[in-house]
Design an enzyme around this catalytic site. Structure first.
Site, PDB file in Angstrom:
ATOM      1  NE  ARG A  66      47.973  65.584  22.389  1.00 43.10           N
ATOM      2  CZ  ARG A  66      47.228  66.809  22.245  1.00 43.10           C
ATOM      3  NH1 ARG A  66      48.291  67.860  21.931  1.00 43.10           N
ATOM      4  NH2 ARG A  66      46.123  66.910  22.167  1.00 43.10           N
ATOM      5  CG  HIS A  70      46.782  63.252  18.164  1.00 41.74           C
ATOM      6  ND1 HIS A  70      46.030  64.287  18.284  1.00 41.74           N
ATOM      7  CD2 HIS A  70      46.981  62.746  19.636  1.00 41.74           C
ATOM      8  CE1 HIS A  70      45.686  64.660  19.498  1.00 41.74           C
ATOM      9  NE2 HIS A  70      46.490  63.571  20.179  1.00 41.74           N
ATOM     10  CG  ASP A  71      49.992  60.092  11.153  1.00 44.72           C
ATOM     11  OD1 ASP A  71      49.085  60.477  10.632  1.00 44.72           O
ATOM     12  OD2 ASP A  71      51.039  59.388  10.800  1.00 44.72           O
ATOM     13  CB  VAL A  74      43.176  60.050  12.764  1.00 46.52           C
ATOM     14  CG1 VAL A  74      42.107  60.613  11.951  1.00 46.52           C
ATOM     15  CG2 VAL A  74      42.826  60.698  14.402  1.00 46.52           C
ATOM     16  N   GLY A  76      45.229  55.647  10.644  1.00 46.50           N
ATOM     17  CA  GLY A  76      46.445  54.673  10.563  1.00 46.50           C
ATOM     18  C   GLY A  76      47.799  55.598  10.696  1.00 46.50           C
ATOM     19  CG  ASP A  78      47.893  58.080   7.043  1.00 46.34           C
ATOM     20  OD1 ASP A  78      47.872  58.667   7.963  1.00 46.34           O
ATOM     21  OD2 ASP A  78      46.591  57.939   6.437  1.00 46.34           O
ATOM     22  CB  SER A  80      46.514  61.353   7.517  1.00 46.02           C
ATOM     23  OG  SER A  80      46.172  60.794   8.695  1.00 46.02           O
ATOM     24  CG  ASN A  98      42.334  74.483  20.255  1.00 46.59           C
ATOM     25  OD1 ASN A  98      43.212  74.382  19.566  1.00 46.59           O
ATOM     26  ND2 ASN A  98      42.164  75.639  21.220  1.00 46.59           N
ATOM     27  N   PRO A 170      41.284  59.110  22.117  1.00 43.53           N
ATOM     28  CG  PRO A 170      43.151  58.176  23.402  1.00 43.53           C
ATOM     29  CD  PRO A 170      42.731  58.589  22.224  1.00 43.53           C
ATOM     30  CG  HIS A 200      50.155  61.526  29.259  1.00 45.43           C
ATOM     31  ND1 HIS A 200      48.730  61.372  29.594  1.00 45.43           N
ATOM     32  CD2 HIS A 200      50.086  61.987  27.999  1.00 45.43           C
ATOM     33  CE1 HIS A 200      47.929  61.667  28.345  1.00 45.43           C
ATOM     34  NE2 HIS A 200      48.879  61.817  27.595  1.00 45.43           N
ATOM     35  CB  THR A 255      61.395  63.751  36.206  1.00 48.35           C
ATOM     36  OG1 THR A 255      60.176  62.676  35.663  1.00 48.35           O
ATOM     37  CG2 THR A 255      61.980  63.391  37.279  1.00 48.35           C
ATOM     38  CG  ASP A 260      61.008  59.412  34.254  1.00 51.79           C
ATOM     39  OD1 ASP A 260      60.047  59.687  34.229  1.00 51.79           O
ATOM     40  OD2 ASP A 260      61.871  60.008  35.014  1.00 51.79           O
TER      41      ASP A 260
HETATM   42  C1  HEM Z   1      45.413  56.565  26.520  1.00 48.54           C
HETATM   43  C2  HEM Z   1      44.546  57.818  26.511  1.00 48.54           C
HETATM   44  C3  HEM Z   1      45.485  59.404  26.038  1.00 48.54           C
HETATM   45  C4  HEM Z   1      44.483  60.235  26.388  1.00 48.54           C
HETATM   46  C5  HEM Z   1      43.273  60.470  27.235  1.00 48.54           C
HETATM   47  C6  HEM Z   1      45.466  61.567  26.187  1.00 48.54           C
HETATM   48  C7  HEM Z   1      45.004  62.944  26.118  1.00 48.54           C
HETATM   49  C8  HEM Z   1      45.927  63.717  26.162  1.00 48.54           C
HETATM   50  C9  HEM Z   1      45.376  65.126  26.302  1.00 48.54           C
HETATM   51  C10 HEM Z   1      44.012  65.854  26.752  1.00 48.54           C
HETATM   52  C11 HEM Z   1      46.780  65.937  26.386  1.00 48.54           C
HETATM   53  C12 HEM Z   1      46.863  67.683  26.512  1.00 48.54           C
HETATM   54  C13 HEM Z   1      46.546  68.189  25.275  1.00 48.54           C
HETATM   55  C14 HEM Z   1      46.640  69.801  25.541  1.00 48.54           C
HETATM   56  O1  HEM Z   1      45.903  70.344  26.486  1.00 48.54           O
HETATM   57  O2  HEM Z   1      47.456  70.332  24.639  1.00 48.54           O
HETATM   58  C15 HEM Z   1      47.762  65.170  26.014  1.00 48.54           C
HETATM   59  C16 HEM Z   1      49.157  65.496  25.884  1.00 48.54           C
HETATM   60  C17 HEM Z   1      49.993  64.538  25.295  1.00 48.54           C
HETATM   61  N1  HEM Z   1      49.854  63.324  25.097  1.00 48.54           N
HETATM   62 FE1  HEM Z   1      48.149  61.968  25.376  1.00 48.54          FE
HETATM   63  N2  HEM Z   1      46.685  61.118  25.677  1.00 48.54           N
HETATM   64  C18 HEM Z   1      46.599  59.635  25.833  1.00 48.54           C
HETATM   65  C19 HEM Z   1      47.630  58.863  25.181  1.00 48.54           C
HETATM   66  C20 HEM Z   1      48.680  59.264  24.910  1.00 48.54           C
HETATM   67  C21 HEM Z   1      49.847  58.360  24.113  1.00 48.54           C
HETATM   68  C22 HEM Z   1      49.550  56.930  23.889  1.00 48.54           C
HETATM   69  C23 HEM Z   1      50.663  59.172  23.706  1.00 48.54           C
HETATM   70  C24 HEM Z   1      52.021  58.695  22.980  1.00 48.54           C
HETATM   71  C25 HEM Z   1      52.417  57.614  23.080  1.00 48.54           C
HETATM   72  C26 HEM Z   1      50.362  60.498  24.125  1.00 48.54           C
HETATM   73  C27 HEM Z   1      51.516  61.427  24.218  1.00 48.54           C
HETATM   74  C28 HEM Z   1      51.100  62.832  24.625  1.00 48.54           C
HETATM   75  C29 HEM Z   1      52.134  63.937  24.772  1.00 48.54           C
HETATM   76  C30 HEM Z   1      53.608  63.658  24.500  1.00 48.54           C
HETATM   77  C31 HEM Z   1      51.385  64.971  25.148  1.00 48.54           C
HETATM   78  C32 HEM Z   1      52.123  66.349  25.481  1.00 48.54           C
HETATM   79  C33 HEM Z   1      52.000  67.091  24.315  1.00 48.54           C
HETATM   80  C34 HEM Z   1      52.705  68.535  24.270  1.00 48.54           C
HETATM   81  O3  HEM Z   1      53.376  68.799  25.190  1.00 48.54           O
HETATM   82  O4  HEM Z   1      52.765  69.158  23.267  1.00 48.54           O
HETATM   83  N3  HEM Z   1      49.293  60.501  24.806  1.00 48.54           N
HETATM   84  N4  HEM Z   1      47.302  63.865  26.004  1.00 48.54           N
HETATM   85  C1  NAG Z   2      43.490  76.585  20.819  1.00 46.51           C
HETATM   86  O1  NAG Z   2      44.630  76.724  21.288  1.00 46.51           O
HETATM   87  C2  NAG Z   2      45.245  77.482  21.095  1.00 46.51           C
HETATM   88  C3  NAG Z   2      46.929  77.361  21.634  1.00 46.51           C
HETATM   89  O2  NAG Z   2      46.703  77.013  22.982  1.00 46.51           O
HETATM   90  C4  NAG Z   2      44.783  78.911  21.406  1.00 46.51           C
HETATM   91  O3  NAG Z   2      45.619  79.990  21.096  1.00 46.51           O
HETATM   92  C5  NAG Z   2      43.490  79.318  20.791  1.00 46.51           C
HETATM   93  O4  NAG Z   2      42.800  80.263  21.448  1.00 46.51           O
HETATM   94  C6  NAG Z   2      42.823  78.006  21.149  1.00 46.51           C
HETATM   95  N1  NAG Z   2      41.245  77.908  20.252  1.00 46.51           N
HETATM   96  C7  NAG Z   2      40.167  77.714  20.810  1.00 46.51           C
HETATM   97  C8  NAG Z   2      39.027  77.920  20.092  1.00 46.51           C
HETATM   98  O5  NAG Z   2      39.931  77.501  22.179  1.00 46.51           O
END
Ligand code: HEM
Ligand code: NAG
Ligand code: NAG
Length: 332
Positions: A66, A70-71, A74, A76, A78, A80, A98, A170, A200, A255, A260
């Site tokens: 992730r 994100h990198d 935003v 590119g 890099d 950042s 957050n 997104p 995901h 899973t 997968d």
């Molecule tokens: C296409 C639209 C996408 C949306 C709207 C989106 C949105 C989100 C959101 C809302 C979360 C949960 C964050 C949280 O509650 O902590 C998440 C988690 C995650 N996203 Fe996406 N995402 C998208 C695409 C992607 C892409 C393209 C990747 C990687 C190639 C990605 C990788 C991940 C991963 C690995 C997590 C889990 C992070 C963790 O467990 O720490 N996502 N995403």
């Molecule tokens: C942001 O997320 C962290 C980790 O889940 C949490 O500890 C913190 O309370 C959250 N902060 C806000 C402003 O929602």
């Protein structure tokens, strides 16, 4: 205009159109560090550091993946996103919305960088942006996904601001048109979006990111009708109303630790966690791809590799627009 001029013009135009989508990647290539860090296998050093971290915690996988996404979204790819805030600068990672990027993703890059810099001939020659790219390939593979050759040669960016995040990521509420509108201009096609979304298949989401779908979808339908009813009830159990905002649940209920095509099988059963996931099956324009990749993991893997390679080409910094950071979390 004579016939010859027209042909030259047509040729120039074709060349321009041909080169445009690839502009950012002009400097990227495989085995980039073979000449820069001679006799050192940079990719293996990263791989070993990532494997060690992976053995300590699985969060290494979703955290790194992730962070890379994100990198690249935003400013590119890099690094950042890895910069820490200072009293004078609120960095990308501290965008007020957050983002909750997992600390283990940052730590993976820091550790791999330390392993590379421990070799005198490689010290401060490998960018943090490239280390993140290699580490991302490795975590995908460690979680059961494909391995693939990475293109390298990115420099590290010179700015990271929370303000630059606005509108670049997104949202989980996005529909297919909104996903396309944000990502197509970056060189990612609809098929690339469908393939990348399978990220995901691993990792966690906080309850507030989808609570609208299980409690307040619409006045007549509190639960999103495209959600599987059993799954909706499970989600309500794990994420009660007014739940502690720190609670996070697996995004793939079947899973969660395997990279997968279960993601697509889940979508077919109404088990996409976000609107932006489930819409890929609900919308007839993207459904055929979901069907195809649910049935064929190898085809999914090929599409994913192509898509993440394109993701890695976004906004690459070269020349005066970047440098090699000594500390991935701070500007030189
Ligand atoms: C296409 C639209 C996408 C949306 C709207 C989106 C949105 C989100 C959101 C809302 C979360 C949960 C964050 C949280 O509650 O902590 C998440 C988690 C995650 N996203 Fe996406 N995402 C998208 C695409 C992607 C892409 C393209 C990747 C990687 C190639 C990605 C990788 C991940 C991963 C690995 C997590 C889990 C992070 C963790 O467990 O720490 N996502 N995403
Ligand atoms: C942001 O997320 C962290 C980790 O889940 C949490 O500890 C913190 O309370 C959250 N902060 C806000 C402003 O929602
Ligand atoms: C909803 O999920 C249940 C339990 O996992 C499954 O048996 C059922 O087939 C799913 N329903 C639909 C419409 O896919």
């Amino acid at each position: 205009m004579g016939r010859f001029d027209l042909r030259v013009l047509a040729g120039a135009l074709a060349l321009t159109v041909f080169l445009l989508p690839d502009m950012g990647s002009a400097q990227l290539r495989q085995n980039y560090y073979a000449t820069i860090c001679p006799n050192v296998n940079v990719e293996k050093i990263v791989r070993d550091a990532v494997t060690k971290k992976f053995q300590q915690t699985f969060v290494t996988v979703p955290g790194t993946l992730r962070l890379f996404f994100h990198d690249c979204m935003v400013q590119g790819c890099d690094a950042s996103a890895i910069i820490q805030s200072t009293p004078n600068n609120q960095a990308e990672k501290d965008y007020p919305d957050n983002l909750s990027l997992a600390g283990d993703g940052f730590d993976t890059v820091i550790k791999a960088k330390a392993a590379i810099d421990a070799i005198p001939s490689c010290r401060n020659k490998v960018s943090c942006a490239d280390i993140l790219t290699i580490a991302t390939r490795d975590v995908i593979n460690l979680a059961g996904g494909p391995s693939y050759a990475v293109e390298l040669g990115r420099l590290d960016g010179l700015s990271s601001t929370a303000a630059s995040v606005r509108g670049r990521l997104p949202q989980p509420t996005f529909n297919l048109d909104q996903l396309n509108a944000l990502l197509n201009p970056l060189g990612l096609s609809q098929d690339d979006i469908i393939a990348l979304s399978a990220a995901h298949s691993v990792g966690f989401s906080h309850c507030d990111k989808f609570s609208n779908r299980i409690y307040s979808f619409s006045p007549s339908n509190p639960v999103d009708p495209t959600l599987n009813k059993t799954y909706a009830r499970d989600l309500q159990g794990m994420c009660p109303r007014n739940v502690d905002p720190r609670i996070a649940i697996n995004m793939d209920p079947n899973t969660p630790k395997t990279f997968d095509n279960m993601y697509y099988k889940n979508l077919k059963q109404g088990k996409g966690l976000f609107t932006s996931d489930q819409i890929l099956y609900t919308d007839p324009r993207s459904r055929p791809r979901v069907e195809a990749w649910a049935a064929d993991n190898a085809a999914f893997q090929r599409a994913f590799v192509a898509a993440i390679t394109k993701l890695g080409r976004i906004g690459v910094k070269t020349g005066k627009n970047g440098n090699i950071r000594r500390d991935c979390a701070a500007f030189n």
